[in-house]
Design a protein around this motif. Structure first.
Motif, PDB file in Angstrom:
ATOM      1  N   ARG A 428       0.849  -1.194   0.000  1.00  0.00           N
ATOM      2  CA  ARG A 428       0.000   0.000   0.000  1.00  0.00           C
ATOM      3  C   ARG A 428       0.886   1.247   0.000  1.00  0.00           C
ATOM      4  O   ARG A 428       1.886   1.298   0.722  1.00  0.00           O
ATOM      5  CB  ARG A 428      -0.913   0.017   1.224  1.00  0.00           C
ATOM      6  CG  ARG A 428      -1.902  -1.123   1.262  1.00  0.00           C
ATOM      7  CD  ARG A 428      -2.785  -1.046   2.513  1.00  0.00           C
ATOM      8  NE  ARG A 428      -3.685  -2.181   2.574  1.00  0.00           N
ATOM      9  CZ  ARG A 428      -3.379  -3.357   3.113  1.00  0.00           C
ATOM     10  NH1 ARG A 428      -2.179  -3.514   3.648  1.00  0.00           N
ATOM     11  NH2 ARG A 428      -4.241  -4.340   3.120  1.00  0.00           N
ATOM     12  N   VAL A 429       0.500   2.238  -0.777  1.00  0.00           N
ATOM     13  CA  VAL A 429       1.264   3.486  -0.828  1.00  0.00           C
ATOM     14  C   VAL A 429       0.301   4.659  -0.740  1.00  0.00           C
ATOM     15  O   VAL A 429      -0.890   4.542  -1.055  1.00  0.00           O
ATOM     16  CB  VAL A 429       2.102   3.590  -2.118  1.00  0.00           C
ATOM     17  CG1 VAL A 429       3.162   2.512  -2.155  1.00  0.00           C
ATOM     18  CG2 VAL A 429       1.220   3.511  -3.364  1.00  0.00           C
ATOM     19  N   LYS A 430       0.825   5.795  -0.300  1.00  0.00           N
ATOM     20  CA  LYS A 430       0.057   7.040  -0.259  1.00  0.00           C
ATOM     21  C   LYS A 430       0.864   8.139  -0.924  1.00  0.00           C
ATOM     22  O   LYS A 430       2.089   8.197  -0.777  1.00  0.00           O
ATOM     23  CB  LYS A 430      -0.277   7.440   1.178  1.00  0.00           C
ATOM     24  CG  LYS A 430      -1.475   6.723   1.775  1.00  0.00           C
ATOM     25  CD  LYS A 430      -1.878   7.322   3.098  1.00  0.00           C
ATOM     26  CE  LYS A 430      -3.074   6.590   3.695  1.00  0.00           C
ATOM     27  NZ  LYS A 430      -4.296   6.828   2.907  1.00  0.00           N
ATOM     28  N   GLY A 431       0.165   9.015  -1.633  1.00  0.00           N
ATOM     29  CA  GLY A 431       0.839  10.119  -2.283  1.00  0.00           C
ATOM     30  C   GLY A 431       1.495  11.050  -1.285  1.00  0.00           C
ATOM     31  O   GLY A 431       0.952  11.305  -0.207  1.00  0.00           O
ATOM     32  N   LYS A 432       2.656  11.563  -1.634  1.00  0.00           N
ATOM     33  CA  LYS A 432       3.370  12.481  -0.757  1.00  0.00           C
ATOM     34  C   LYS A 432       2.721  13.863  -0.785  1.00  0.00           C
ATOM     35  O   LYS A 432       2.078  14.249  -1.760  1.00  0.00           O
ATOM     36  CB  LYS A 432       4.824  12.605  -1.209  1.00  0.00           C
ATOM     37  CG  LYS A 432       5.639  11.323  -1.071  1.00  0.00           C
ATOM     38  CD  LYS A 432       7.077  11.557  -1.527  1.00  0.00           C
ATOM     39  CE  LYS A 432       7.912  10.292  -1.377  1.00  0.00           C
ATOM     40  NZ  LYS A 432       9.317  10.503  -1.821  1.00  0.00           N
ATOM     41  N   LYS A 433       2.908  14.614   0.292  1.00  0.00           N
ATOM     42  CA  LYS A 433       2.390  15.980   0.341  1.00  0.00           C
ATOM     43  C   LYS A 433       2.924  16.817  -0.811  1.00  0.00           C
ATOM     44  O   LYS A 433       2.245  17.697  -1.336  1.00  0.00           O
ATOM     45  CB  LYS A 433       2.743  16.641   1.673  1.00  0.00           C
ATOM     46  CG  LYS A 433       1.951  16.143   2.859  1.00  0.00           C
ATOM     47  CD  LYS A 433       2.304  16.923   4.109  1.00  0.00           C
ATOM     48  CE  LYS A 433       1.489  16.452   5.299  1.00  0.00           C
ATOM     49  NZ  LYS A 433       1.822  17.222   6.528  1.00  0.00           N
ATOM     50  N   THR A 434       4.163  16.529  -1.188  1.00  0.00           N
ATOM     51  CA  THR A 434       4.799  17.289  -2.260  1.00  0.00           C
ATOM     52  C   THR A 434       4.314  16.862  -3.647  1.00  0.00           C
ATOM     53  O   THR A 434       4.549  17.562  -4.632  1.00  0.00           O
ATOM     54  CB  THR A 434       6.312  17.089  -2.210  1.00  0.00           C
ATOM     55  OG1 THR A 434       6.606  15.680  -2.347  1.00  0.00           O
ATOM     56  CG2 THR A 434       6.890  17.599  -0.907  1.00  0.00           C
ATOM     57  N   GLY A 435       3.661  15.698  -3.702  1.00  0.00           N
ATOM     58  CA  GLY A 435       3.238  15.172  -4.995  1.00  0.00           C
ATOM     59  C   GLY A 435       4.351  14.478  -5.743  1.00  0.00           C
ATOM     60  O   GLY A 435       4.178  14.065  -6.902  1.00  0.00           O
ATOM     61  N   ASP A 436       5.531  14.314  -5.115  1.00  0.00           N
ATOM     62  CA  ASP A 436       6.675  13.702  -5.781  1.00  0.00           C
ATOM     63  C   ASP A 436       6.486  12.191  -5.923  1.00  0.00           C
ATOM     64  O   ASP A 436       5.566  11.600  -5.351  1.00  0.00           O
ATOM     65  CB  ASP A 436       7.957  13.988  -5.004  1.00  0.00           C
ATOM     66  CG  ASP A 436       8.335  15.466  -5.046  1.00  0.00           C
ATOM     67  OD1 ASP A 436       7.888  16.152  -5.981  1.00  0.00           O
ATOM     68  OD2 ASP A 436       9.057  15.910  -4.133  1.00  0.00           O
ATOM     69  N   LYS A 437       7.393  11.570  -6.645  1.00  0.00           N
ATOM     70  CA  LYS A 437       7.292  10.137  -6.931  1.00  0.00           C
ATOM     71  C   LYS A 437       7.378   9.299  -5.662  1.00  0.00           C
ATOM     72  O   LYS A 437       7.980   9.700  -4.660  1.00  0.00           O
ATOM     73  CB  LYS A 437       8.392   9.704  -7.908  1.00  0.00           C
ATOM     74  CG  LYS A 437       9.801   9.758  -7.350  1.00  0.00           C
ATOM     75  CD  LYS A 437      10.798   9.269  -8.382  1.00  0.00           C
ATOM     76  CE  LYS A 437      12.226   9.250  -7.836  1.00  0.00           C
ATOM     77  NZ  LYS A 437      12.769  10.609  -7.617  1.00  0.00           N
TER      78      LYS A 437
END
Length: 470
Positions: A428-437
């Motif tokens: 499971r992964v979640k998007g970073k606050k920065t929107g980076d990869k």
């Protein structure tokens, strides 16, 4: 949703079909679109519609013949909260209509019979919902909600100097009930909204009394003084005038939606916005007020939505990100017991969510999830969008079976949940606050063949492939 990608499909149609089968859709679907205030607030913000949409779809699926039903029967107040929140989500008009068509014939059960029982806050909220549902609040279910609300709003005396106490309570709402008077500042804010939009002669007095409930720091209290107290105004540091984050946020929301552009209202909104911004934590969350105060999605969503309407986009987005973390999206290989409740928002991200992932939402806790989600829909309106399209890249073109290979995921919105998977392994992964990869490793399965690496969100997917050799 992700920019330039396909929209969520099917759920709205399925709900509409189910509602028709239940006999609750007897008119053309109401529109479900952001209000003018929300459209203006979001105009310069690149937002992701996915979290609010899946939350609205889940909440719509919780309706029983158009109503949210608890252990004691239909919960009309919560149903209205849900309807008003869902109405801000594009494409959900059928759900708003289903709620309206179930609520309108039974509105007297909520607002009282108008003789022995007449509840001011309920009248105000019902009138606000009627207008949201594109219905006439002066003839809603055969009741003139505006007139009844005016009856429960204290009049301005002809000679204020001769009647100082009558002048002090002018514009204040009161319940008429054998059970007592439970009107409060939240109901007063809905009254201001309903009366102002109805062009009522009593709107100004109701507004002025609401503004009295704001303390010098900018917050609104929750409870009124007793009716015989001379001042009737919030007095900071005095018992009964404690700060209330939820009441403050709702006062802001209803004042903005009332469309009142008077100088007094604009000044009050500015002060309330400053107070809310100062109360927001670095994480984006807000803590509730009163006994048992705690950080939760209800208060955070309302606070964030209020900040968003006041054009504080940074504060609104921070709150939306925190709320989105409490919206589990466990699908595909990342399935849990919450998969069937995708879109629901937990009140708190603690043991409650962990237990629900294992055993599902218990029947006794379902009401809490409904309440949290009905408010969360609002806060999620300001969830930031992804920087680009969803895609996945394998850092290697080929590898040995059993090796752990790095995959890179691009285009996840901040705090967005996704499942990264290959045959035999997932994470499971979640998007970073920065929107980076996002960079993660997956173990490759056995077999001399090309394998596909997938990343899947609630409404989209991307894939890549690599050669695997034993």
């Amino acid at each position: 949703m992700h920019q330039s990608l396909k929209p969520i499909r099917g759920a709205a149609v399925a709900l509409s079909t189910a509602a028709l089968a239940a006999g609750v859709l007897v008119a053309a679907p109401a529109s479900a679109d952001p209000s003018a205030a929300l459209k203006s607030a979001r105009a310069a913000v690149n937002t992701d519609s996915t979290p609010s949409t899946i939350a609205a779809q889940w909440l719509g699926g919780e309706l029983t013949n158009g109503l949210l039903v608890g252990t004691s029967g239909p919960d009309f107040g919560l149903t209205i909260d849900a309807g008003m929140a869902i109405s801000t989500v594009s494409g959900q008009g059928a759900t708003v209509t289903a709620i309206n068509n179930a609520l309108e014939p039974r509105i007297a059960d909520y607002v009282g019979d108008g003789t022995k029982e007449s509840y001011a806050g309920a009248l105000a909220k019902a009138a606000s919902f009627a207008r949201t549902a594109k219905k006439n609040p002066t003839s809603y279910g055969g009741i003139n909600l505006v007139t009844r609300l005016e009856e429960r709003t204290a009049d301005v005396p002809k000679d204020p100097a001769a009647e100082p106490q009558a002048a002090a309570i002018a514009g204040r709402i009161f319940d008429k009930s054998e059970s007592g008077n439970f009107a409060n500042v939240v109901g007063q804010s809905y009254a201001v909204r309903a009366l102002t939009l109805a062009n009522s002669a009593e709107a100004g007095a109701a507004r002025d009394f609401l503004l009295k409930q704001q303390c010098t720091s900018g917050y609104f209290r929750l409870k009124f003084d007793k009716a015989d107290v001379p001042s009737q105004a919030c007095a900071e540091g005095v018992a009964g005038s404690e700060a209330d984050a939820d009441a403050t946020a709702l006062a802001v929301i209803n004042l903005v939606e009332s469309g009142d552009k008077s100088q007094g209202v604009q000044a009050a909104l500015a002060k309330a916005g400053t107070w809310l911004a100062a109360r927001q934590r670095k994480s984006g969350a807000f803590r509730s007020s009163g006994t048992g105060a705690q950080i939760n999605t209800n208060t955070t969503a309302l606070g964030g939505y209020a900040l968003g309407l006041l054009q504080n986009r940074e504060g609104a987005q921070k709150a939306a990100l925190w709320v989105r973390k409490n919206q589990p999206v466990d699908k595909y290989k990342c399935r849990t017991a919450l998969t069937k409740d995708t879109g629901a928002v937990a009140y708190r991200k603690d043991r409650t969510m962990g237990d629900a992932k294992t055993a599902g939402i218990p029947a006794g806790a379902r009401d809490e999830w409904r309440r949290a989600t009905s408010q969360a829909i609002l806060g999620l309106q300001f969830a930031p969008a992804s920087k680009d399209q969803l895609r996945i890249v394998s850092v290697r073109k080929q590898a040995r079976a059993g090796e752990r290979v790095q995959f890179r995921v691009f285009g996840l919105a901040p705090s967005e949940s996704a499942c990264l998977q290959v045959k035999g392994d997932f994470v499971r992964v979640k998007g970073k606050k920065t929107g980076d990869k996002i960079v993660r490793k997956l173990q490759l399965p056995a077999g001399n063949q090309r394998r596909v690496g997938l990343v899947k969100t609630s409404d989209d997917e991307a894939r890549t492939s690599l050669r695997v050799r034993n």
